[in-house]
Design a protein around this motif. Sequence first.
Motif, PDB file in Angstrom:
ATOM      1  N   VAL A  93       0.978  -1.244  -0.090  1.00  0.00           N
ATOM      2  CA  VAL A  93       0.148  -0.097   0.131  1.00  0.00           C
ATOM      3  C   VAL A  93       0.806   1.074   0.261  1.00  0.00           C
ATOM      4  O   VAL A  93       1.615   1.418   0.801  1.00  0.00           O
ATOM      5  N   MET A  94       0.567   2.051  -1.266  1.00  0.00           N
ATOM      6  CA  MET A  94       1.288   3.395  -0.856  1.00  0.00           C
ATOM      7  C   MET A  94       0.639   4.344  -0.138  1.00  0.00           C
ATOM      8  O   MET A  94      -0.719   4.461   0.124  1.00  0.00           O
ATOM      9  N   THR A  95       1.599   5.348   0.419  1.00  0.00           N
ATOM     10  CA  THR A  95       0.947   6.364   1.327  1.00  0.00           C
ATOM     11  C   THR A  95       1.606   7.484   1.201  1.00  0.00           C
ATOM     12  O   THR A  95       2.248   7.703   0.269  1.00  0.00           O
ATOM     13  N   ASN A  96       0.896   8.717   1.704  1.00  0.00           N
ATOM     14  CA  ASN A  96       1.545   9.829   1.343  1.00  0.00           C
ATOM     15  C   ASN A  96       3.032  10.191   1.782  1.00  0.00           C
ATOM     16  O   ASN A  96       3.623  10.981   1.382  1.00  0.00           O
ATOM     17  N   SER A  97       3.515   9.229   2.761  1.00  0.00           N
ATOM     18  CA  SER A  97       5.107   9.396   2.985  1.00  0.00           C
ATOM     19  C   SER A  97       5.742   8.301   2.656  1.00  0.00           C
ATOM     20  O   SER A  97       7.068   7.864   3.144  1.00  0.00           O
ATOM     21  N   GLY A  98       5.394   7.282   1.842  1.00  0.00           N
ATOM     22  CA  GLY A  98       6.244   6.117   1.474  1.00  0.00           C
ATOM     23  C   GLY A  98       5.006   5.210   1.125  1.00  0.00           C
ATOM     24  O   GLY A  98       4.173   4.956   0.460  1.00  0.00           O
ATOM     25  N   PHE A  99       5.583   3.804   1.810  1.00  0.00           N
ATOM     26  CA  PHE A  99       4.540   2.535   1.574  1.00  0.00           C
ATOM     27  C   PHE A  99       4.748   1.690   2.700  1.00  0.00           C
ATOM     28  O   PHE A  99       5.764   1.901   3.472  1.00  0.00           O
ATOM     29  N   TRP A 100       3.871   0.791   2.798  1.00  0.00           N
ATOM     30  CA  TRP A 100       4.170  -0.444   3.573  1.00  0.00           C
ATOM     31  C   TRP A 100       3.579  -1.588   3.080  1.00  0.00           C
ATOM     32  O   TRP A 100       2.680  -1.796   2.138  1.00  0.00           O
ATOM     33  N   ALA A 101       4.191  -2.692   3.458  1.00  0.00           N
ATOM     34  CA  ALA A 101       3.821  -4.328   2.882  1.00  0.00           C
ATOM     35  C   ALA A 101       3.917  -5.151   3.927  1.00  0.00           C
ATOM     36  O   ALA A 101       4.477  -5.016   5.036  1.00  0.00           O
ATOM     37  N   GLU A 102       3.244  -6.055   3.642  1.00  0.00           N
ATOM     38  CA  GLU A 102       3.057  -7.443   4.582  1.00  0.00           C
ATOM     39  C   GLU A 102       3.608  -8.548   3.814  1.00  0.00           C
ATOM     40  O   GLU A 102       3.380  -8.893   2.584  1.00  0.00           O
ATOM     41  N   ILE A 103       4.235  -9.482   4.327  1.00  0.00           N
ATOM     42  CA  ILE A 103       4.836 -10.630   4.047  1.00  0.00           C
ATOM     43  C   ILE A 103       5.131 -11.757   4.912  1.00  0.00           C
ATOM     44  O   ILE A 103       5.306 -11.278   6.083  1.00  0.00           O
ATOM     45  N   ALA A 104       5.007 -12.813   4.445  1.00  0.00           N
ATOM     46  CA  ALA A 104       5.053 -14.095   5.216  1.00  0.00           C
ATOM     47  C   ALA A 104       6.257 -14.920   4.627  1.00  0.00           C
ATOM     48  O   ALA A 104       6.244 -15.228   3.510  1.00  0.00           O
ATOM     49  N   LEU A 105       7.415 -15.353   5.580  1.00  0.00           N
ATOM     50  CA  LEU A 105       8.510 -15.826   5.136  1.00  0.00           C
ATOM     51  C   LEU A 105       8.682 -17.087   5.951  1.00  0.00           C
ATOM     52  O   LEU A 105       8.667 -17.038   7.276  1.00  0.00           O
ATOM     53  N   GLU A 106       9.398 -18.056   5.342  1.00  0.00           N
ATOM     54  CA  GLU A 106       9.663 -19.335   5.987  1.00  0.00           C
ATOM     55  C   GLU A 106      11.014 -19.246   6.771  1.00  0.00           C
ATOM     56  O   GLU A 106      11.454 -20.065   7.889  1.00  0.00           O
ATOM     57  N   GLN A 107      11.900 -18.370   6.328  1.00  0.00           N
ATOM     58  CA  GLN A 107      12.995 -17.958   6.870  1.00  0.00           C
ATOM     59  C   GLN A 107      13.512 -16.559   6.763  1.00  0.00           C
ATOM     60  O   GLN A 107      12.859 -15.939   6.013  1.00  0.00           O
ATOM     61  N   PRO A 108      14.671 -16.174   7.494  1.00  0.00           N
ATOM     62  CA  PRO A 108      15.126 -14.620   7.019  1.00  0.00           C
ATOM     63  C   PRO A 108      15.342 -14.497   5.638  1.00  0.00           C
ATOM     64  O   PRO A 108      16.031 -15.329   5.276  1.00  0.00           O
ATOM     65  N   GLU A 109      14.940 -13.216   5.182  1.00  0.00           N
ATOM     66  CA  GLU A 109      15.118 -13.070   3.762  1.00  0.00           C
ATOM     67  C   GLU A 109      15.324 -11.655   3.669  1.00  0.00           C
ATOM     68  O   GLU A 109      15.030 -10.752   4.460  1.00  0.00           O
ATOM     69  N   LEU A 110      16.059 -11.247   2.353  1.00  0.00           N
ATOM     70  CA  LEU A 110      16.131  -9.983   1.847  1.00  0.00           C
ATOM     71  C   LEU A 110      14.867  -9.791   1.040  1.00  0.00           C
ATOM     72  O   LEU A 110      14.859 -10.517   0.169  1.00  0.00           O
TER      73      LEU A 110
END
Length: 256
Positions: free
Chosen positions: A161-178
């Motif tokens: 989701v884009m916002t007036n000051s940037g964006f946010w995102a949600e993600i589900a990972l099985e292990q630490p990732e970039l």
Amino acid sequence: DKSCMQFFDSTVSPSILSFYSSLGFTRDVRSNPDAYYYQLRGVLGVRYTLMPEAERENFEQVAPGWQYIGSFEGFAVYENENWLPMGFTYDWYATQEQLDDQITQDACALLARALVLSDEDIAAYGQYLDPLPAEQLTDFSYESYQADIAARRQSACTDFVMTNSGFWAEIALEQPELVFFPVPWDEGFTACVNGEEADLLCVDNGLMAVPCPAGESRVDLVYAPAGLPLSRSVTLVALPVWLAYTGYFAWKRRRG
């Protein structure tokens, strides 16, 4: 009212100039890589393209993977079958030298297969990914590109989701990732993962990635111009001086 890779803008983040020049493209007041480099549009999340009806035949000959939707007021509309969401992960990383050794089209395809990291980031975050095998530096066919896109989609963000000051995102990972975002890197961005400040890497010669832990994560990126805090401080210091200066002349005029 939608973001566009080819929009006209005379002011951009310097990192987007580095990104395009590293692939052999010129970026001036707009980005205009030829449709022949179809892999780049997939990586950058380009889902639709519009063109005059007269250009349809040439476009379909040089750019595979686009589905014709229809026409509107003389323009043909296509949807990219290989577009990627805004935010996904990789299994492999590539070095800057490996990217530089590729011709332009293969370099664009490489970006769908591996995340390009600097030597410093490899030393700090190389454990998140495996080095790109040597045999993966030769096969850049369209079928391989489709497989790479499918692999990236499996670990894509569920929300962006884009916002007036940037964006946010949600993600589900099985292990630490970039987690990679095809957004120009800028020092004015601040990254937070699950409410805690996180590092923001400059990858692919100008785009960004954020390290995220295993499990569900919310990534928030907030942008503020780098010089804004300093300018506010200067303004706060200068304001009393200006008021005293103005007040002195007002007092002098009344006295006169």
